[in-house]
Design a protein around this motif. Structure first.
Motif, PDB file in Angstrom:
ATOM      1  N   LEU A   6      17.616 -42.161  -4.266  1.00  0.00           N
ATOM      2  CA  LEU A   6      18.342 -42.314  -5.655  1.00  0.00           C
ATOM      3  C   LEU A   6      17.689 -41.594  -6.797  1.00  0.00           C
ATOM      4  N   GLY A   7      16.372 -42.027  -6.801  1.00  0.00           N
ATOM      5  CA  GLY A   7      15.444 -41.322  -8.092  1.00  0.00           C
ATOM      6  C   GLY A   7      15.271 -39.999  -7.703  1.00  0.00           C
ATOM      7  N   ALA A   8      15.420 -39.503  -6.485  1.00  0.00           N
ATOM      8  CA  ALA A   8      15.233 -38.091  -5.984  1.00  0.00           C
ATOM      9  C   ALA A   8      16.327 -37.320  -6.362  1.00  0.00           C
ATOM     10  N   GLY A   9      17.446 -37.990  -6.401  1.00  0.00           N
ATOM     11  CA  GLY A   9      18.868 -37.359  -6.590  1.00  0.00           C
ATOM     12  C   GLY A   9      19.444 -37.041  -5.222  1.00  0.00           C
ATOM     13  N   SER A  10      18.912 -37.540  -4.129  1.00  0.00           N
ATOM     14  CA  SER A  10      19.361 -36.968  -2.982  1.00  0.00           C
ATOM     15  C   SER A  10      20.759 -37.589  -2.485  1.00  0.00           C
ATOM     16  N   LEU A  11      20.874 -38.966  -2.783  1.00  0.00           N
ATOM     17  CA  LEU A  11      22.103 -39.654  -2.564  1.00  0.00           C
ATOM     18  C   LEU A  11      23.510 -39.161  -3.388  1.00  0.00           C
ATOM     19  N   SER A  12      22.888 -38.792  -4.905  1.00  0.00           N
ATOM     20  CA  SER A  12      24.038 -38.423  -5.684  1.00  0.00           C
ATOM     21  C   SER A  12      24.763 -37.344  -5.343  1.00  0.00           C
ATOM     22  N   GLN A  13      23.916 -36.555  -4.655  1.00  0.00           N
ATOM     23  CA  GLN A  13      24.593 -34.744  -4.343  1.00  0.00           C
ATOM     24  C   GLN A  13      25.761 -35.239  -3.098  1.00  0.00           C
ATOM     25  N   LEU A  14      25.722 -36.671  -2.544  1.00  0.00           N
ATOM     26  CA  LEU A  14      26.571 -36.550  -1.210  1.00  0.00           C
ATOM     27  C   LEU A  14      28.193 -36.599  -1.759  1.00  0.00           C
ATOM     28  N   PRO A  15      28.950 -35.855  -1.027  1.00  0.00           N
ATOM     29  CA  PRO A  15      30.493 -36.065  -1.450  1.00  0.00           C
ATOM     30  C   PRO A  15      30.884 -37.645  -0.945  1.00  0.00           C
ATOM     31  N   PRO A  16      31.933 -38.084  -1.534  1.00  0.00           N
ATOM     32  CA  PRO A  16      32.477 -39.411  -1.284  1.00  0.00           C
ATOM     33  C   PRO A  16      32.902 -39.476   0.409  1.00  0.00           C
ATOM     34  N   ASP A  17      33.382 -38.485   1.000  1.00  0.00           N
ATOM     35  CA  ASP A  17      33.399 -38.626   2.276  1.00  0.00           C
ATOM     36  C   ASP A  17      32.575 -38.037   3.357  1.00  0.00           C
ATOM     37  N   HIS A  18      31.403 -38.167   2.951  1.00  0.00           N
ATOM     38  CA  HIS A  18      29.993 -38.052   3.866  1.00  0.00           C
ATOM     39  C   HIS A  18      30.079 -38.834   4.990  1.00  0.00           C
ATOM     40  N   ALA A  19      29.511 -38.201   5.983  1.00  0.00           N
ATOM     41  CA  ALA A  19      29.222 -39.181   7.072  1.00  0.00           C
ATOM     42  C   ALA A  19      28.546 -40.321   7.127  1.00  0.00           C
TER      43      ALA A  19
END
Length: 159
Positions: A23-36
């Motif tokens: 989360l801190g690295a921003g990796s999860l915030s870039q995922l679309p809502p329908d991500h696998a």
């Protein structure tokens, strides 16, 4: 029993820590809502408890067997290839392992997916019980019974 509890909650803390780092690295915030990741977490959590339980048995049985087989190998490359090959079967067949699911569910819940804590706990309860049956009852007990000399050597080393 205390060791199991310590390992279980230590792994949970580790899963949450890695999720917080992502989360801190921003990796999860870039995922679309329908991500696998989010869809897979929902699928895992929405299975019937009995299905999760049996997949949990199979998961820990195969993981324990992978470790056991790898320990019998002499070369590091053989150990690595054995572990990768056998664990691939576990992942490919969609078995339920409570520790692996802790990471998936932490990322799905904290990363903005629609999975709820209750849904994740539903899976973790049944997969944990299944994992204990698969690892302790289907691998640990039979190997202890079939290998009494190993058990005696371990007791001697502890004393």
């Amino acid at each position: 029993m205390l060791l199991w509890i310590s390992c279980y909650f230590g792994n949970l803390a580790g899963a949450i820590l890695v999720t917080l780092l992502l989360l801190g690295a921003g990796s999860l915030s870039q995922l679309p809502p329908d991500h696998a990741l989010f869809d897979g977490a929902l699928h895992k959590a929405h299975q019937a408890g009995s299905v999760i339980f049996f997949k949990g048995i199979l998961a820990n049985w195969i993981v324990c067997m992978a470790v056991r087989v790898a320990l019998r190998c002499k070369e590091e490359i053989a150990k690595t290839l054995t572990l990768i090959s056998i664990v691939f079967i576990f992942v490919y067949l969609g078995f339920e392992h409570s520790i692996a699911n802790m990471g998936t569910f932490s990322m799905a819940i904290l990363g903005g997916g629609t999975l709820t804590m209750d849904e994740g706990l539903h899976n973790l309860f049944f997969s944990t019980v299944g994992n204990v049956v698969g690892g302790a009852l289907l691998v640990g007990m039979p190997f202890t019974y079939l290998n009494p000399r190993e058990r005696e050597e371990q007791l001697v080393r502890v004393d």
